[in-house]
Design a protein around this motif. Structure first.
Motif, PDB file in Angstrom:
ATOM      1  N   VAL A 127       0.833  -1.279   0.046  1.00  0.00           N
ATOM      2  CA  VAL A 127       0.019  -0.060   0.082  1.00  0.00           C
ATOM      3  C   VAL A 127       0.837   1.198  -0.101  1.00  0.00           C
ATOM      4  N   GLU A 128       0.290   2.236  -0.832  1.00  0.00           N
ATOM      5  CA  GLU A 128       1.042   3.564  -0.704  1.00  0.00           C
ATOM      6  C   GLU A 128       0.146   4.403   0.031  1.00  0.00           C
ATOM      7  N   VAL A 129       0.713   5.116   0.881  1.00  0.00           N
ATOM      8  CA  VAL A 129      -0.173   6.055   1.740  1.00  0.00           C
ATOM      9  C   VAL A 129       0.490   7.471   1.958  1.00  0.00           C
ATOM     10  N   THR A 130       0.035   8.318   1.203  1.00  0.00           N
ATOM     11  CA  THR A 130       0.480   9.903   1.168  1.00  0.00           C
ATOM     12  C   THR A 130      -0.200  10.763   1.954  1.00  0.00           C
ATOM     13  N   THR A 131       0.350  11.858   2.562  1.00  0.00           N
ATOM     14  CA  THR A 131      -0.006  12.996   3.012  1.00  0.00           C
ATOM     15  C   THR A 131       0.512  14.029   2.582  1.00  0.00           C
ATOM     16  N   GLU A 132      -0.458  15.315   2.321  1.00  0.00           N
ATOM     17  CA  GLU A 132       0.246  16.464   1.782  1.00  0.00           C
ATOM     18  C   GLU A 132       0.458  17.172   3.131  1.00  0.00           C
ATOM     19  N   ALA A 133       1.663  18.121   3.077  1.00  0.00           N
ATOM     20  CA  ALA A 133       1.892  18.970   4.116  1.00  0.00           C
ATOM     21  C   ALA A 133       2.538  20.256   3.799  1.00  0.00           C
ATOM     22  N   ASN A 134       2.308  21.030   4.684  1.00  0.00           N
ATOM     23  CA  ASN A 134       3.346  22.341   4.431  1.00  0.00           C
ATOM     24  C   ASN A 134       4.488  22.278   5.155  1.00  0.00           C
ATOM     25  N   PRO A 135       5.506  22.873   4.864  1.00  0.00           N
ATOM     26  CA  PRO A 135       6.980  22.728   5.238  1.00  0.00           C
ATOM     27  C   PRO A 135       6.871  23.117   6.968  1.00  0.00           C
ATOM     28  N   ASP A 136       6.061  24.043   7.107  1.00  0.00           N
ATOM     29  CA  ASP A 136       5.962  24.562   8.678  1.00  0.00           C
ATOM     30  C   ASP A 136       4.741  23.843   9.302  1.00  0.00           C
ATOM     31  N   SER A 137       4.457  22.771   9.012  1.00  0.00           N
ATOM     32  CA  SER A 137       3.183  22.131   9.572  1.00  0.00           C
ATOM     33  C   SER A 137       3.803  20.559  10.261  1.00  0.00           C
ATOM     34  N   VAL A 138       5.074  20.272  10.132  1.00  0.00           N
ATOM     35  CA  VAL A 138       5.583  19.335  10.672  1.00  0.00           C
ATOM     36  C   VAL A 138       6.864  19.371  11.418  1.00  0.00           C
ATOM     37  N   THR A 139       7.078  18.463  12.106  1.00  0.00           N
ATOM     38  CA  THR A 139       8.105  18.340  13.296  1.00  0.00           C
ATOM     39  C   THR A 139       8.812  16.748  12.948  1.00  0.00           C
ATOM     40  N   PRO A 140      10.012  16.524  13.232  1.00  0.00           N
ATOM     41  CA  PRO A 140      10.597  15.230  13.233  1.00  0.00           C
ATOM     42  C   PRO A 140       9.821  14.329  13.824  1.00  0.00           C
ATOM     43  N   GLN A 141       9.192  14.497  15.270  1.00  0.00           N
ATOM     44  CA  GLN A 141       8.118  13.523  15.852  1.00  0.00           C
ATOM     45  C   GLN A 141       7.105  13.497  15.048  1.00  0.00           C
ATOM     46  N   SER A 142       6.343  14.430  14.642  1.00  0.00           N
ATOM     47  CA  SER A 142       5.065  14.245  13.902  1.00  0.00           C
ATOM     48  C   SER A 142       5.372  13.229  12.830  1.00  0.00           C
ATOM     49  N   LEU A 143       6.193  13.288  12.005  1.00  0.00           N
ATOM     50  CA  LEU A 143       6.501  12.647  10.812  1.00  0.00           C
ATOM     51  C   LEU A 143       7.058  11.043  11.138  1.00  0.00           C
ATOM     52  N   ARG A 144       7.586  10.865  12.255  1.00  0.00           N
ATOM     53  CA  ARG A 144       7.881   9.518  12.843  1.00  0.00           C
ATOM     54  C   ARG A 144       6.402   8.899  13.362  1.00  0.00           C
ATOM     55  N   VAL A 145       5.566   9.551  13.829  1.00  0.00           N
ATOM     56  CA  VAL A 145       4.532   8.937  14.073  1.00  0.00           C
ATOM     57  C   VAL A 145       3.510   8.781  12.895  1.00  0.00           C
ATOM     58  N   LEU A 146       3.576   9.626  11.803  1.00  0.00           N
ATOM     59  CA  LEU A 146       2.801   8.977  10.665  1.00  0.00           C
ATOM     60  C   LEU A 146       3.544   7.709  10.085  1.00  0.00           C
ATOM     61  N   ALA A 147       4.948   7.638   9.959  1.00  0.00           N
ATOM     62  CA  ALA A 147       5.689   6.528   9.363  1.00  0.00           C
ATOM     63  C   ALA A 147       5.458   5.169  10.041  1.00  0.00           C
ATOM     64  N   ASP A 148       5.148   5.255  11.696  1.00  0.00           N
ATOM     65  CA  ASP A 148       4.923   4.230  12.358  1.00  0.00           C
ATOM     66  C   ASP A 148       3.689   3.852  12.280  1.00  0.00           C
ATOM     67  N   ALA A 149       2.672   4.651  11.761  1.00  0.00           N
ATOM     68  CA  ALA A 149       1.124   4.464  11.473  1.00  0.00           C
ATOM     69  C   ALA A 149       0.947   3.625  10.397  1.00  0.00           C
ATOM     70  N   GLY A 150       1.920   3.670   9.456  1.00  0.00           N
ATOM     71  CA  GLY A 150       1.894   3.054   8.128  1.00  0.00           C
ATOM     72  C   GLY A 150       1.771   4.193   6.964  1.00  0.00           C
ATOM     73  N   PHE A 151       1.849   5.595   7.141  1.00  0.00           N
ATOM     74  CA  PHE A 151       2.143   6.231   6.008  1.00  0.00           C
ATOM     75  C   PHE A 151       3.665   5.876   5.348  1.00  0.00           C
ATOM     76  N   THR A 152       3.844   5.945   3.958  1.00  0.00           N
ATOM     77  CA  THR A 152       4.861   5.838   3.341  1.00  0.00           C
ATOM     78  C   THR A 152       5.367   7.165   2.424  1.00  0.00           C
ATOM     79  N   ARG A 153       4.693   8.254   2.216  1.00  0.00           N
ATOM     80  CA  ARG A 153       5.020   9.172   1.477  1.00  0.00           C
ATOM     81  C   ARG A 153       4.549  10.403   1.978  1.00  0.00           C
ATOM     82  N   VAL A 154       5.305  11.509   1.998  1.00  0.00           N
ATOM     83  CA  VAL A 154       4.765  12.894   2.173  1.00  0.00           C
ATOM     84  C   VAL A 154       5.112  13.863   1.148  1.00  0.00           C
TER      85      VAL A 154
END
Length: 429
Positions: A127-154
């Protein structure tokens, strides 16, 4: 933002027409994707006409904190509707969170919605799971949460490396943050795409070169480059009308497209759709599903969905083998988050209207979207008049002559990519 088309009424339970039911009882084997629209933004960019809202625009009854729960109600509805129609997918192949700015929601909320989709239908092994994001709307921690949940792309909305261009577009991020967010996402194990916009008033060719080269310097495997389109009713359209800003001409936009294609190709990214380039294996499969006419369900206010009729993809209705039946059904949800939430909380479908696609309409869309892909379009799906037009398009340098002979496909040349709408007109007249 544009109004939704009127359409025909959607049943209160969201039920699909009886003719979408397969003739044999089995799980639907067609590719199936899920789109999740998150309609929140910190500010409204002057050029944007998407169905998005800032906190000051929402008013009472549209609770951003409860949005994940509301979206999951539609997932439950979608599961029931597809099951009742005998169209439950074997598994979801792609999921795309778009907006708006999906990452305005807590990463745990996005993860919860993805888990609900998995519980409803299952996710394919690749499965490919993508989220759009603004550069000022993420942190290293939030991106790790997404990856751990199964997201594969940003997919980050970079748009430009030039501060004055970002200011014209009313983008809020610091361009110096781009290398950081790309690194954070990659450290979390996510594939990264950067979105760019060319043709902003005041953007020079050198500005555009800097933006493309800056994106490439991050080492990303996917870049989207879109020409700025100023839609009626937007703030930027009013600025143009008052003479406050001047849009570039078509020659300027063509030169910027060709420059991007040169730079991206030299860096090892190949075009696979008119506005998208990637390294092999890093294409956005969710968007490719739209261009190939796959089925999908759109979750969220204003989101569109599509389910095709069972059986082979239709040709034009003028073909003698065409059947007198609709080719598919498309529907769309109410636009405002408050109305969307209210309908779901009351146990009703959020559908605002739907349309039944005729064979000719589906054929037009198949040509219009399919020809944009690098693989091109099988000439066999064209009407006799469309097939006759191919030779002229080859002679004008808009279609690849070799591909038209073998394997008999309509494949755009680079000049053809710049004039794709004209190619479609000739292939469908």
């Amino acid at each position: 933002m544009p109004a939704l088309p009127p359409g025909i009424p959607v049943p209160d339970d969201g039920g699909l027409p009886a003719w979408v039911r397969p003739t044999a009882p089995a799980s639907d084997t067609r590719p199936f994707g899920v789109y999740v629209h998150v309609p929140f933004c910190t500010v409204r960019c002057g050029y944007c006409d998407f169905n998005t809202y800032t906190a000051s625009e929402l008013g009472g009854g549209a609770n951003q904190a409860a949005y994940a729960t509301t979206a999951l109600r539609e997932v439950t509805l979608a599961r029931q509707v597809l099951s009742d129609a005998g169209r439950s997918p074997a598994a979801v192949g792609t999921v795309f969170f778009g907006g708006g700015t999906p990452t305005m929601l807590p990463a745990t909320d996005l993860a919860r919605v993805l888990t609900g989709i998995k519980d409803a239908w299952g996710l394919s092994d690749d499965v490919e799971v993508t989220t759009e994001a603004n550069p000022d709307s993420v942190t290293p921690q939030s991106l790790r949460v997404l990856a751990d949940a199964g997201f594969t792309r940003v997919s980050f909305g970079m748009q430009s490396a030039m501060p004055h261009v970002l200011a014209t577009l009313e983008r809020t991020h610091d361009p110096a943050r781009i290398p950081d967010v790309v690194r954070w996402a990659r450290d979390a194990g996510l594939d990264v795409s950067l979105d760019l916009i060319y043709g902003t008033p005041g953007e020079s060719l050198d500005d555009w070169r800097t933006s493309v080269e800056t994106a490439l310097d991050t080492g990303v495997d996917h870049v989207s480059a879109y020409a700025l389109v100023v839609e009626p009713g937007t703030k930027m359209a009013a600025q143009v009308r008052r003479g406050e800003i001047t849009l570039p001409d078509e020659d300027d936009q063509a030169a910027k497209y060709e420059l991007a294609d040169d730079l991206l190709t030299a860096a090892g990214l190949s075009w696979y759709e008119v506005s998208n380039w990637s390294r092999p294996g890093h294409e956005c499969r969710h968007n490719v599903g739209y261009w190939r006419g796959d089925d999908w369900w759109g979750i969220g206010p204003g989101a569109h969905s599509y389910v095709s009729a069972p059986g082979p993809a239709p040709g034009p209705a003028s073909e003698p083998t065409a059947e007198a039946r609709p080719a598919g059904v498309r529907w769309w949800n109410v636009k405002h988050p408050r109305a969307y939430a209210t309908r779901l909380e009351a146990g009703h479908s959020p559908g605002a209207g739907r349309e039944l696609l005729t064979l000719d309409e589906a054929h037009l869309e198949r040509v219009m979207l399919g020809v944009r892909l690098r693989e091109g379009l099988d000439l066999g799906v064209l009407s006799p008049a469309g097939r006759t037009a191919v030779a002229g398009l080859v002679a004008r340098g808009l279609l690849d002559g070799r591909a038209a002979l073998a394997p008999a496909r309509a494949v755009l040349t680079r000049r053809g990519r710049l004039l794709a709408d004209a190619v479609v007109r000739d292939l469908t007249t």
